[in-house]
Design an enzyme around this catalytic site. Structure first.
Site, PDB file in Angstrom:
ATOM      1  N   SER A 262      10.666  -8.737  79.219  1.00  0.00           N
ATOM      2  CA  SER A 262      11.764  -9.667  79.013  1.00  0.00           C
ATOM      3  C   SER A 262      11.988 -10.565  80.241  1.00  0.00           C
ATOM      4  O   SER A 262      11.041 -11.178  80.713  1.00  0.00           O
ATOM      5  CB  SER A 262      13.001  -8.875  78.618  1.00  0.00           C
ATOM      6  OG  SER A 262      13.823  -9.658  77.805  1.00  0.00           O
ATOM      7  N   HIS A 403      12.520  -6.304  70.158  1.00  0.00           N
ATOM      8  CA  HIS A 403      12.476  -6.480  71.609  1.00  0.00           C
ATOM      9  C   HIS A 403      12.541  -5.121  72.317  1.00  0.00           C
ATOM     10  O   HIS A 403      13.483  -4.363  72.111  1.00  0.00           O
ATOM     11  CB  HIS A 403      13.710  -7.321  71.964  1.00  0.00           C
ATOM     12  CG  HIS A 403      13.686  -7.912  73.314  1.00  0.00           C
ATOM     13  ND1 HIS A 403      12.791  -8.893  73.679  1.00  0.00           N
ATOM     14  CD2 HIS A 403      14.467  -7.680  74.401  1.00  0.00           C
ATOM     15  CE1 HIS A 403      13.028  -9.238  74.934  1.00  0.00           C
ATOM     16  NE2 HIS A 403      14.040  -8.510  75.388  1.00  0.00           N
TER      17      HIS A 403
END
Ligand code: GCU
Length: 434
Positions: A262, A403
């Site tokens: 990320s 994610h």
């Protein structure tokens, strides 16, 4: 009708307090047509046709463009002043690993910065290759191992996880362990070096703390518009970790793999671009400002990122909010800066915010640079099917789920490292689900 749609759109912007450049598109048919900046033509218009011309002419140009327009320049040199090995245990994790905890100390301008490393090395490997990556919650969060010191210097308060007055407590031990497959890493003969990113620069829009404050010129209180934001500061930190690794006789620093997830995936890519000592670079779900092409304007956009995380990129980058086409770079150029070293880009199908297709296309459009070195990147403009990794000098997978970093991701990173470090060709089983 058109007018009405316009009025509704404007009203919804006003009501939601969002700016046009924040607006998210998730419809592939609405991705604007775009032209990427030329990868293989120099600023003076010279075609780049060899690996040496790339290294000597085009690579430095692109690096400077990223420094000036996106991540910001690191304003000087600050070396490790000293380091202390606080703890070594040669029978950690049920006698499988050597654990070391080391603090790197940086002193300048009457200030001191302490950066705490947690290192696990497989006991049965001499001078192990290592994965190097920042964690989000403190070193003690990556495992249940009760002997990891709680050292976080700054964390966002979170009573559910026992973070009080910006300091972590026992309650957050192990909370990030799902993201760190330490057993798999060690079993495969690799070590892990991890550190808390807030040690280098707390993740908040405040430039009075972290490494920035040690590097100011007289009277300076924040970085200039072309100077480093937090992503550059975190990338700087990874290079200093590399300086330490080069001194540690138990580690093979020539086989260090920088990996990040990320915002820390954006950081891993930028660190790998800046510091060619990282032998392999891995970006997990890095998205906007990471592997995803900005000009696709799909999922998160730069304007939104600069608004909600104004400290990540340099202030010059604000000029391109809502105007991605005038950026002098796009993210395929970031991937190309890593050539000829192996780079792996990982996406997740439900992580549309990070634009999986844009992440893939960066690798695809960076491929001509790998080819100058006689190396294969991503050869098809079509993305591979779900859970079918591709592994050349550029690797890529899109997996089931959202994610995050999961065992599936680590399996591929270990295979990719085995392929490049040990010349073991990966055998892919059919994956039915994760
Ligand atoms: C937010 C941000 C992303 C970032 C992510 C993360 O979602 O918009 O750019 O990658 O946080 O770091 O978790």
């Amino acid at each position: 009708m058109k007018k009405l749609i316009c009025i509704i759109a404007t009203l919804s912007i006003l009501i939601s307090n969002a700016k046009p450049q924040d607006l998210t598109n998730y419809d592939e048919s609405k991705v604007p047509s775009y032209k990427l900046p030329e990868l293989l033509v120099s600023l003076k218009g010279k075609p780049i046709t060899s690996s040496s011309e790339w290294m000597e002419i085009r690579r430095p140009e692109i690096l400077s463009l990223f420094e000036e327009s996106m991540y910001g320049k690191i304003p000087g040199t600050l070396n490790i002043s000293s380091y202390r090995i606080i703890e070594t245990d040669t029978s950690a994790l049920g006698n499988k690993a050597i654990r070391k905890q080391v603090v790197l100390i940086f002193s300048k301008a009457g200030k001191e910065l302490n950066v705490n490393l947690l290192i696990y090395l497989p006991k049965n490997v001499v001078r192990a290759p290592v994965f190097v990556g920042y964690n989000f919650d403190g070193n003690h969060a990556v495992s249940d191992d009760p002997d990891i010191l709680v050292t976080t210097s700054w964390l966002r308060d979170d009573s559910a996880h026992g973070v009080i007055n910006n300091h972590a407590t026992e309650r957050s031990r192990g909370i990030e362990k799902g993201r760190w497959e330490i057993g798999k890493i060690l079993n495969a003969g690799y070590g892990l070096v991890t550190l808390y990113y807030g040690d280098v620069d707390p993740d908040k829009n405040d430039f009075t703390d972290g490494v920035h404050s040690l590097m100011y010129r007289k009277g300076q209180t924040k970085p200039a518009a072309d100077e480093w934001g937090s992503i550059s500061a975190w990338a700087w930190g990874l290079s200093r970790v590399m300086d330490y690794l080069e001194k540690d006789p138990d580690i093979d620093a020539s086989r260090a793999i920088v990996m990040g997830h990320s915002r820390l995936g954006k950081t891993a890519l930028w660190a790998g671009a800046l510091d060619q000592r990282f032998a392999i670079v891995i970006s997990n779900n890095s998205g906007c400002g990471g592997a995803a092409l900005s000009r696709r304007c799909y999922g998160e956009r730069l304007g939104g990122m600069n608004r909600y995380f104004p400290h990540w990129l340099c202030d010059n980058c604000n000029k391109y909010d809502g105007d991605e086409n005038s950026l002098p770079v796009d993210q395929h150029m970031l991937i190309a800066l890593i050539a000829p070293r192996p780079v792996y880009i990982a996406s997740a199908v439900d992580d549309r915010w990070a634009d999986p297709k844009g992440e893939y296309l960066s690798g695809y459009y960076a491929t001509p640079v790998y080819e100058l070195f006689g190396r294969t990147g991503l050869t098809s403009i079509e993305m591979p099917p779900l859970n079918h990794p591709v592994m050349n000098y550029i690797g890529y997978h899109i997996r089931t789920g959202g994610h995050g970093v999961f065992g599936y991701d680590w399996d591929q990173y270990i295979r990719f490292a085995d392929l490049h470090f040990k010349h073991i060709k990966p055998v892919f089983e059919t994956i039915s689900g994760i």
